[in-house]
Design a protein around this motif. Structure first.
Motif: not given
Length: 77
Positions: A1-8
């Motif tokens: 989830m945190l990685f998707h926030i970073l990618l977003g």
């Protein structure tokens, strides 16, 4: 989830740079990237392109965020 926030966030930031504007700020850029990932994934799914993986998520989120920035600027006038 945190990685998707970073990618977003990266996707939203890139979309802001590509669209050559003042930008909307870091938080809004992250939101644009996250929502752009969903919008881009839905649009690609509708035309039969299914993606998977982190790089494809970044590209999809970027394309979706560019679309959202473009639409928001049309509405904003």
């Amino acid at each position: 989830m945190l990685f998707h926030i970073l990618l977003g966030g990266i996707a939203g930031w890139l979309a802001g740079k590509v669209m050559k504007g003042d930008g909307y700020g870091v938080i809004f850029d992250i939101l644009l990237g996250l929502i752009g990932g969903w919008v881009g994934g839905a649009l690609l799914g509708w035309i039969g392109i299914h993606t998977g993986g982190d790089i494809s998520y970044l590209v999809t989120a970027f394309l979706g965020a560019v679309l959202l920035v473009w639409i928001s600027r049309l509405i904003k006038g």
